[in-house]
Design a protein around this motif. Structure first.
Motif, PDB file in Angstrom:
ATOM      1  N   THR A 167       0.836  -1.195   0.000  1.00 53.88           N
ATOM      2  CA  THR A 167       0.000   0.000   0.000  1.00 53.88           C
ATOM      3  C   THR A 167       0.873   1.247   0.000  1.00 53.88           C
ATOM      4  N   ASP A 225      -3.501   4.702   1.529  1.00 56.82           N
ATOM      5  CA  ASP A 225      -4.304   3.646   0.906  1.00 56.82           C
ATOM      6  C   ASP A 225      -5.076   2.819   1.930  1.00 56.82           C
ATOM      7  N   GLN A 265      -8.844  -1.213  -3.455  1.00 58.08           N
ATOM      8  CA  GLN A 265      -7.732  -0.454  -2.881  1.00 58.08           C
ATOM      9  C   GLN A 265      -7.709   0.960  -3.425  1.00 58.08           C
TER      10      GLN A 265
END
Length: 368
Positions: A318, A322, A340
């Protein structure tokens, strides 16, 4: 040879009366987005009419402002906030479509949702306290929606990401939810991504607070309770009767700091530095990464905690704020479905609320 003119269609005209509760960071960002989009929406057949703005202590019912700008130059008449009067003003007596947006984080406001829906007013909110509060209240809200009213709350889970809608689509098409895992806090994702030992953890918390990534009180993020609420909301969307008391939550806030005022807590943030440095050292010793993870399975086991994940794990990659949500279902069993994207900040949260408003508006019938 004459060219045949293509048929033209007249946009379906709809008017939606809107009242905003909570003109704070998210509410103000939403008003800016609505103003910017108003011309485009009107060209497509949707007229948004702002009928009122309510803050915690005062409200303004005299807007009906074509520019959706409650900070306009003309005289403003503010009066003490009365939510019942506010809702009645937005609803009107002309059989119009009416919608209330609650951008507060107030439980008293959330307690009115079922009544507003029963009275014919749609509700959109990023306020997590309705979806994660008393189960009886949640059931009353759902019951009020059976008469055709819309209650949308996409932004309660991961700001502007389509997490609730994705889950709803999976279930509506006959899939079966087996588990949910994810990083549900953009704030804690950012802190974990930045926590590399080069700066004290307390410095990163202050920076996140200055960037408006945290809640006004950072302990709402650091305690894990904000994430626990999101997990409860998804569980209830799946039809599981989960409550906050069912979630095992690991708080990053030492007990001695939990009851302090916000100002006193911020002055003592350095108490987080040593334990967080130890957590980072543990992760590195295992050649892993430190992530704040929430998990829920169909047996009702739910947890929110810091976890050491292998570098190969999807959550290890990430970026910044995120959020990432992993749905394990009957269809997506061997290769779970991931959603995501950025999960913190007033603008992306406001965009999630705006998207819900547009979905409701699209479903409305035209009225004279």
């Amino acid at each position: 040879m004459l060219e045949r003119a293509l048929p033209t269609t007249t946009p379906r005209r709809r008017t939606l009366a809107v009242g905003l509760i909570g003109p704070g960071r998210v509410g103000s960002a939403l008003l800016t987005q609505l103003r910017a989009a108003q011309g485009r929406l009107a060209a497509g057949g949707l007229e948004l009419k702002l009928c009122g703005v309510a803050a915690s202590k005062r409200m303004w019912l005299d807007c009906d402002d074509p520019e959706l700008n409650y900070r306009c130059d003309r005289a403003q008449t503010w009066r003490p906030t009365d939510l019942q009067q506010f809702a009645a003003h937005v609803r009107g007596d002309d059989h119009r479509h009416a919608l209330l947006i609650d951008c507060s984080a107030n439980d008293f406001v959330a307690s009115h949702y079922a009544d507003w829906l029963a009275e014919g007013v749609h509700v959109v909110t990023p306020n997590k306290l309705a979806g994660s509060g008393p189960l009886q209240r949640w059931e009353a809200i759902r019951a009020a929606c059976r008469a055709g009213m819309r209650f949308r709350y996409e932004a309660t889970v991961c700001a502007g990401l389509p997490v609730v809608q994705t889950l709803r689509d999976l279930l509506d098409t006959g899939d079966e939810l087996l588990a949910v895992d994810g990083m549900f806090s953009g704030t804690l994702a950012w802190l974990c991504n930045r926590h590399d030992g080069s700066q004290p953890f307390s410095t990163l918390v202050r920076e996140a607070h200055a960037l408006s990534y945290t809640e006004p009180d950072p302990r709402d993020d650091l305690s894990g309770m904000d994430v626990a609420r999101k997990l409860v909301i998804l569980a209830r969307e799946a039809g599981w009767a989960l409550s906050l008391d069912d979630v095992e939550v690991q708080s990053l806030v030492p007990a001695e700091l939990a009851a302090l005022s916000i100002d006193d807590f911020m002055t003592q943030l350095a108490q987080l530095d040593t334990p967080m440095a130890a957590q980072l050292a543990t992760a590195r010793a295992q050649n892993g990464v430190l992530r704040h993870v929430a998990s829920l399975d169909r047996q009702g086991r739910a947890s929110v905690k810091l976890a050491v994940l292998p570098a190969s794990h999807p959550f290890a990659h990430t970026r910044l704020t995120d959020n990432v949500v992993q749905f394990t279902t009957r269809r997506y069993h061997d290769n779970p479905l991931l959603v995501q994207g950025p999960g913190a900040g007033p603008e992306v949260t406001a965009a999630g609320v705006f998207g819900d408003l547009l979905r409701i508006a699209e479903s409305l019938e035209a009225r004279a």
